[in-house]
Scaffold this motif. Sequence first.
Motif, mmCIF file in Angstrom:
data_model
loop_
_atom_site.group_PDB
_atom_site.id
_atom_site.type_symbol
_atom_site.label_atom_id
_atom_site.label_comp_id
_atom_site.label_asym_id
_atom_site.label_seq_id
_atom_site.Cartn_x
_atom_site.Cartn_y
_atom_site.Cartn_z
ATOM 1 N N PHE A 110 -12.199 6.949 -3.343
ATOM 2 C CA PHE A 110 -11.325 6.618 -2.196
ATOM 3 C C PHE A 110 -11.377 7.967 -1.349
ATOM 4 O O PHE A 110 -10.862 9.024 -1.894
ATOM 5 C CB PHE A 110 -10.144 6.225 -2.355
ATOM 6 C CG PHE A 110 -9.050 5.647 -1.389
ATOM 7 C CD1 PHE A 110 -9.421 4.417 -0.931
ATOM 8 C CD2 PHE A 110 -8.216 6.219 -0.560
ATOM 9 C CE1 PHE A 110 -8.794 3.809 -0.006
ATOM 10 C CE2 PHE A 110 -7.634 5.678 0.454
ATOM 11 C CZ PHE A 110 -7.914 4.413 0.829
ATOM 12 N N PRO A 111 -11.491 8.027 0.062
ATOM 13 C CA PRO A 111 -11.833 6.542 0.984
ATOM 14 C C PRO A 111 -13.151 6.610 1.431
ATOM 15 O O PRO A 111 -13.626 5.772 1.996
ATOM 16 C CB PRO A 111 -10.827 7.002 1.967
ATOM 17 C CG PRO A 111 -11.026 8.648 2.347
ATOM 18 C CD PRO A 111 -11.022 9.082 0.912
ATOM 19 N N CYS A 148 -0.533 -0.822 -4.437
ATOM 20 C CA CYS A 148 -1.867 0.018 -4.562
ATOM 21 C C CYS A 148 -1.384 1.436 -4.235
ATOM 22 O O CYS A 148 -1.206 1.956 -3.138
ATOM 23 C CB CYS A 148 -2.815 -0.454 -3.577
ATOM 24 S SG CYS A 148 -4.484 0.254 -3.653
ATOM 25 N N ALA A 149 -1.364 2.000 -5.539
ATOM 26 C CA ALA A 149 -1.077 3.522 -5.246
ATOM 27 C C ALA A 149 -2.053 4.504 -5.504
ATOM 28 O O ALA A 149 -2.990 4.175 -5.861
ATOM 29 C CB ALA A 149 -0.018 3.840 -6.545
ATOM 30 N N ARG A 150 -1.661 5.636 -4.990
ATOM 31 C CA ARG A 150 -2.757 6.812 -5.175
ATOM 32 C C ARG A 150 -3.138 7.091 -6.700
ATOM 33 O O ARG A 150 -2.003 6.693 -7.482
ATOM 34 C CB ARG A 150 -2.271 8.087 -4.594
ATOM 35 C CG ARG A 150 -2.035 7.917 -2.941
ATOM 36 C CD ARG A 150 -1.323 9.026 -2.512
ATOM 37 N NE ARG A 150 -0.132 9.438 -2.884
ATOM 38 C CZ ARG A 150 0.755 10.392 -2.613
ATOM 39 N NH1 ARG A 150 0.534 11.066 -1.299
ATOM 40 N NH2 ARG A 150 1.863 10.639 -3.228
ATOM 41 N N THR A 188 -4.792 0.746 -8.121
ATOM 42 C CA THR A 188 -5.157 2.165 -7.422
ATOM 43 C C THR A 188 -6.569 2.069 -6.900
ATOM 44 O O THR A 188 -7.145 0.860 -6.920
ATOM 45 C CB THR A 188 -5.028 3.198 -8.554
ATOM 46 O OG1 THR A 188 -5.011 4.343 -7.885
ATOM 47 C CG2 THR A 188 -6.101 3.144 -9.501
ATOM 48 N N VAL A 189 -6.889 3.199 -6.453
ATOM 49 C CA VAL A 189 -8.100 3.146 -5.548
ATOM 50 C C VAL A 189 -9.306 4.087 -6.513
ATOM 51 O O VAL A 189 -8.992 5.109 -7.072
ATOM 52 C CB VAL A 189 -8.039 3.692 -4.425
ATOM 53 C CG1 VAL A 189 -7.521 2.660 -3.331
ATOM 54 C CG2 VAL A 189 -7.260 5.098 -4.245
ATOM 55 N N THR A 233 -10.585 0.372 3.917
ATOM 56 C CA THR A 233 -9.609 1.272 3.389
ATOM 57 C C THR A 233 -8.529 1.298 4.123
ATOM 58 O O THR A 233 -7.564 1.661 3.524
ATOM 59 C CB THR A 233 -10.197 2.701 3.242
ATOM 60 O OG1 THR A 233 -10.555 3.214 4.555
ATOM 61 C CG2 THR A 233 -11.477 2.659 2.508
ATOM 62 N N SER A 246 0.868 -1.286 -0.186
ATOM 63 C CA SER A 246 -0.014 -0.025 0.170
ATOM 64 C C SER A 246 0.856 1.383 0.105
ATOM 65 O O SER A 246 1.696 1.676 0.814
ATOM 66 C CB SER A 246 -0.940 -0.148 1.322
ATOM 67 O OG SER A 246 -1.673 0.989 1.231
ATOM 68 N N LEU A 249 -0.717 4.529 -0.236
ATOM 69 C CA LEU A 249 -1.927 5.561 -0.172
ATOM 70 C C LEU A 249 -1.820 6.624 0.771
ATOM 71 O O LEU A 249 -2.826 7.510 0.756
ATOM 72 C CB LEU A 249 -3.252 4.642 0.066
ATOM 73 C CG LEU A 249 -3.556 3.365 -1.052
ATOM 74 C CD1 LEU A 249 -4.805 2.708 -0.543
ATOM 75 C CD2 LEU A 249 -3.809 4.339 -2.349
ATOM 76 N N ARG A 250 -1.071 6.584 1.540
ATOM 77 C CA ARG A 250 -1.040 7.554 2.686
ATOM 78 C C ARG A 250 -0.868 8.952 2.031
ATOM 79 O O ARG A 250 -0.171 9.462 0.996
ATOM 80 C CB ARG A 250 0.109 7.443 3.570
ATOM 81 C CG ARG A 250 -0.205 6.100 4.526
ATOM 82 C CD ARG A 250 0.704 6.477 5.866
ATOM 83 N NE ARG A 250 1.911 6.690 5.738
ATOM 84 C CZ ARG A 250 2.910 5.800 5.634
ATOM 85 N NH1 ARG A 250 2.898 4.779 5.457
ATOM 86 N NH2 ARG A 250 4.278 6.463 5.250
#
Length: 232
Positions: free
Chosen positions: A71-72, A45-47, A67-68, A164, A18, A20-21
């Motif tokens: 989100f979120p 899993c990238a932004r 990716t998302v 998430t 992840s 995603l932060r």
Amino acid sequence: MDHTDIDVPDVAKMIDHSLLRPELTTRDVLEGCALAARYNVASVCARPVDVARAAKELSGTGVLVGTVVGFPHGSSLTAVKVAEARAALADGAHELDMVLSIGRLRDGDDRAVADDIHGVVRAAREGGALVKVIFENAYLTTDEKIRACRLSDEAGADYVKTSTGFAPSGATVEDIRLMRANVPPRMKVKAAGGVRTLDLLLEMVEAGAARFGATATAKILDDLAARRATAS
């Protein structure tokens, strides 16, 4: 599940590393991609803003880019989620983790929830991508989780996913069992949020999880390698 029953490469291919932060810098993303390639995980899993960069960094490594979408919180219009999905595919994503419409699910508006998921699934299929539907179980009752499983199946999604990682709580073993029991064999279950140890990951594999969102990737895999070395 005993650690002697599973090899490091097998566990690595269950992990979506992840990235995603919100505070991650470009350097952080590049380092995360390098880690993912080094351990040969299933994917990063990238932004959305980082998908093209991650795809370039991971080209030829065997590590996919996900990716998302929505989100979120899952509150975007379906048309916006579809546009996000198509943009991600154009940038090189192979997997899409979409947040379902949490409020509509709690309303009991199953048609709206299913249509929302199906819109993203249809867009994903245009690019040959998988769709994982994030429920955000921290906000849902048991009945709502079961309905979310059914609706995700009806809409053609490939995975159901617990969380998430940004809600008050994340994946639990009980939720993995519940979700596995309420989707057909063709669908898989992904655990995310709080999966930071090898022991918890293995317990969730036993409960039915096939994929994990994790930031503690190196810690988990290094722990397994050390245990395997000690046992041999």
